[in-house]
Design an enzyme around this catalytic site. Structure first.
Site, mmCIF file in Angstrom:
data_model
loop_
_atom_site.group_PDB
_atom_site.id
_atom_site.type_symbol
_atom_site.label_atom_id
_atom_site.label_comp_id
_atom_site.label_asym_id
_atom_site.label_seq_id
_atom_site.Cartn_x
_atom_site.Cartn_y
_atom_site.Cartn_z
ATOM 1 C CG HIS A 14 -5.355 -2.914 10.542
ATOM 2 N ND1 HIS A 14 -6.512 -2.333 11.029
ATOM 3 C CD2 HIS A 14 -5.683 -3.438 9.331
ATOM 4 C CE1 HIS A 14 -7.494 -2.502 10.151
ATOM 5 N NE2 HIS A 14 -7.018 -3.177 9.116
ATOM 6 C CD GLU A 21 5.137 -8.072 -3.371
ATOM 7 O OE1 GLU A 21 4.855 -9.061 -2.668
ATOM 8 O OE2 GLU A 21 5.233 -6.911 -2.905
ATOM 9 C CB ALA A 22 8.450 -11.375 -1.491
ATOM 10 C CB SER A 48 -0.947 0.008 1.211
ATOM 11 O OG SER A 48 -1.873 -1.054 1.109
#
Length: 578
Positions: free
Chosen positions: A517, A102-103, A81
Site C-alpha cells: 500500500h 498505461e504502461a 485505482s
C-alpha cells in the site's frame, strides 16, 4: 453459470458484465463472442447486442490508437485505482479529448479475473517489481514493493478487499490541506453516491445502486466467522458491516468486504473504465511508458513516452494529471526536473523547479508473515482467501485503530520465517498488521535517465513505536488464534509460539513484509514540503496535477484501494468545477 475455480461467470441482463466483456474480449470476433455468450445462458438478442458492443470497443480503441493525435485536452498518466476514475469523469464531457496512458497491458488475465489466486500476480509481468533498499530495522532484508502494471493497477492484482478508511483519516487530510471537502463528511457523500453495497442497510453511511459493487464475504470458510467470535471473546466487538459505524469508532472485527461479483474480481477498471471505452473522446493506450513531462518555463505542455518501440511527445492543451502511483508519479516529476534541487543536480538532471518534498513522506502498511496454525483437517480457501479482518488500537490513547490483523486461509510465511519454521500446507494464518506507521521513507532517482529508476529507502520499523505496535499485534493475533473459539480449527500452533522480549522483536523484524500500500510521496498540504495543494495542483507548476495515493498526507488506516478511488473522484469534482 458458475464454475468451481472462480473463472469468468455470467448473469443475464447484467449491464456491468456486458461492458466488461465488451472491453476485455476484443480478441474474439463477433461470431466467436456471440457463441461464448449464448453458451453462457444469454438470450440470442442480448448476446448479439453485447457482441456488437465488444466489436465496437475493439474497433474504436484500435482506430484511436492508430490515429494518435499530437495533442489532447487532458492526458492522464496511469490507469490504476485513481487514474481510471479520473479518465472516466473527464470523458463524461463529450467535448473533452482525453488520453489515458498505461504502461501495462490488458486486464483480461486469469490471475486478475480469479480473486482466489491474486498472490500469483506478485513478481509477475503484472507487477512493476520494485524493491526497497536493505534496512537494519528488518534485519538487513530488502522488502519487495509490488505495484500493479496492468489496466486497473493495484485494483487488478490486489486481494480484492474493500475498506473505506476511518473517519479520522479523512478529517486529517482536511486539516493538512485546509479544505473541508477532503474531510469525512464530504467523503461519505462520495461513498454513498458510488457504492452498491450488498449488505445491511445503513442510509446514513452506505450507498445502494451506485457504480461500485461490494459485498460481505460470500459463503465464507468457517474459520472466518470463528475468528469474529474469537475476537469478541478477547474484548473486540463484532460488526456486521466493517465499513459502517465501525469506521467512526475505536475498532472491531467482522467478515471482510470484497470487490468480488459472481465469483470474479470487480476492479476499478471494470467499474469505471470499461463502460466508457467505446466513446470517441477517450483513447486508452497500453504498453506506453511515460518517461518525463514536457515543460515550457513553469508550465507543463505534455508528456514524453515510449510506445511501440519509439519515443513520442504528446501535447496537453489543458492539463496533465499524474496517476502513476506513489513510486512512478514522483519519479516522473524528478526526471522532469521537478524536485529537490540538490538531489536533481547530483543526478545530472536540469532543474526546472525546486520542490523539495517530491519523493519524501513514503509510507506503507507493515504486515507480519505471520502467525500460523495447522488445521486438524484441511479446509480449502474461499473467495480471496482472506475473509475476516479486525481493526484495533495497540494503545487505547490513540485517536484511531493502528492494528489490522487479517486472517489468511493459507499458510502465510516469508523467505525467513518459512525456513525458520516447518510450515505444513494444510494451515491457516492471522497476519498481524500495522496500519498507522510512524516511520517515513523517501525516494531518489538513480540517474538522469528514466531508465535508471529510483532508489527506495522505505525505512520500515525505524521508529521504535512501530516495532512496539507490531509486537502487540502479534500478541493479539496469537491470543485470538489460540482462543477456545478457534479450537475446532487448530491442531497445533506452528509459529511464532510463546516468544517474549527480544526474541519476539527479532521475529517481527524477520517476518515484516508489507500490504503493498505504497503512498505519500507527493504529499498534499500547505507547508514547504507539500507537493500538491488542496486542488491537487503541483505547487509552482501550471497545467499539472497529481491524483493518486502519493498525495496522502498520512496513510489511511486500512486497505488503500478505495481511498485512491476517493482521490480520483475528488479530482473529477475539482476538474469539473474548474
Amino acid at each position: 453459470m458458475k464454475n468451481d475455480n472462480h473463472q469468468s461467470t455470467f448473469r443475464q441482463g447484467d449491464a456491468i458484465d456486458a461492458a466488461e466483456w465488451a472491453a476485455m474480449r476484443g480478441r474474439l470476433d463477433r461470431r466467436g463472442f456471440l457463441g461464448v455468450l449464448v453458451s453462457a445462458g444469454f438470450s440470442f438478442a442480448t448476446a448479439d447486442a453485447m457482441a456488437q458492443q465488444a466489436v465496437a470497443v475493439q474497433a474504436n480503441q484500435e482506430a484511436l490508437a492508430n490515429a494518435l493525435q499530437a495533442s489532447y485536452d487532458y492526458i492522464v498518466v496511469g490507469a490504476g485505482s485513481s487514474g481510471c476514475v479520473v479518465a472516466r469523469r473527464l470523458a463524461e464531457n463529450p467535448a473533452a479529448k482525453v488520453l489515458l496512458i498505461e504502461a501495462g497491458g490488458s486486464d483480461d488475465v486469469d490471475s486478475v479475473n480469479n480473486p482466489g489466486i491474486w498472490f500469483s500476480n506478485i513478481r509477475s509481468p503484472l507487477d512493476w517489481g520494485f524493491t526497497a533498499e536493505p534496512s537494519k530495522a528488518v534485519n538487513g532484508r530488502a522488502l519487495i514493493l509490488p505495484m500493479g502494471k496492468v489496466i486497473g493497477g493495484g485494483s487488478s492484482i490486489n486481494g480484492s478487499i474493500y475498506v473505506r478508511g476511518h473517519k479520522s483519516d479523512y478529517d486529517g487530510w482536511a486539516r493538512e490541506s485546509g479544505d473541508a471537502m477532503w474531510g469525512y463528511e464530504h467523503v461519505l457523500d462520495i461513498y454513498r453516491r458510488i457504492e452498491d453495497f450488498q449488505g445491511p442497510a445503513d442510509a446514513q453511511r452506505r450507498g445502494r445502486g451506485g457504480l461500485f459493487h461490494s459485498q460481505i464475504a460470500n459463503d465464507p470458510n468457517p474459520v472466518a466467522p470463528a475468528m469474529v467470535r474469537a475476537a469478541k471473546s478477547v474484548g473486540i466487538p463484532s460488526f456486521d458491516d466493517i465499513n459502517g459505524a465501525m469506521m467512526e469508532g475505536p475498532g472491531g472485527c467482522g467478515l471482510a468486504q470484497h470487490t468480488i461479483k459472481d465469483g470474479r474480481r470487480h476492479s476499478v477498471a471494470k467499474v469505471y473504465l470499461h463502460p466508457v471505452m467505446a466513446q470517441a473522446n477517450l483513447t486508452v493506450l497500453t504498453g506506453a511508458e511515460v518517461g518525463r513531462l514536457n515543460l515550457s518555463g513553469k508550465r507543463v505542455t505534455g508528456i514524453e513516452m515510449t510506445w511501440r518501440g519509439k519515443t513520442q511527445k504528446i501535447g496537453a492543451s489543458k492539463e496533465v494529471i499524474l496517476c502513476a502511483g506513489a513510486i512512478n508519479s514522483p519519479r516522473i516529476l524528478m526526471h522532469s526536473g521537478i524536485g529537490d534541487e540538490k538531489e536533481l543536480k547530483a543526478a545530472g538532471i536540469h532543474v526546472a523547479h525546486h520542490l523539495p518534498g517530491v519523493g519524501r513522506n513514503f509510507q506503507d502498511h507493515v504486515l507480519v508473515a505471520g502467525c500460523i496454525w495447522e488445521y486438524p483437517k484441511a479446509r480449502p480457501p474461499r473467495n480471496n482467501a482472506a475473509e475476516c479482518t479486525l481493526f484495533w488500537k495497540s494503545d487505547s490513547r490513540l485517536a484511531s485503530p493502528d492494528m489490522q490483523p487479517i486472517q489468511v486461509e493459507i499458510p502465510f510465511a516469508n523467505e525467513v520465517t518459512g525456513k525458520q519454521f516447518k510450515v505444513p500446507p494444510a494451515a491457516w494464518s492471522i497476519a498481524p498488521g500495522l496500519v498507522k506507521p510512524k516511520s517515513r521513507g523517501r525516494l531518489t532517482v538513480r540517474g538522469a535517465s528514466p531508465k535508471d529508476g529510483v532508489r527506495i529507502e522505505a525505512n520500515f520499523l525505524q521508529d521504535p513505536a512501530d516495532l512496539k505496535a507490531l509486537v502487540r499485534a502479534v500478541e493479539l493475533s496469537r491470543e485470538i488464534g489460540n482462543s477456545l473459539e478457534m479450537r475446532e480449527f487448530v491442531k497445533r500452533e506452528i509459529m511464532p509460539g510463546p516468544m517474549k522480549g527480544k526474541s519476539l522483536e527479532n521475529f517481527v523484524r524477520n517476518a515484516a513484509s508489507t500490504y503493498y500500500h505504497e503512498v505519500g510521496t507527493c504529499r498534499m498540504g500547505r507547508d514547504e514540503l507539500a507537493v500538491v495543494d488542496a486542488q491537487l495542483r503541483v505547487r509552482g507548476i501550471d497545467g499539472l496535477r497529481v491524483a493518486d495515493g502519493s498525495i496522502m498526507p498520512e496513510i489511511t488506516g486500512g486497505n488503500t484501494m478505495m481511498p485512491c478511488v476517493i482521490i480520483g473522484e475528488r479530482m473529477g469534482e475539482i476538474l469539473k468545477a474548474a
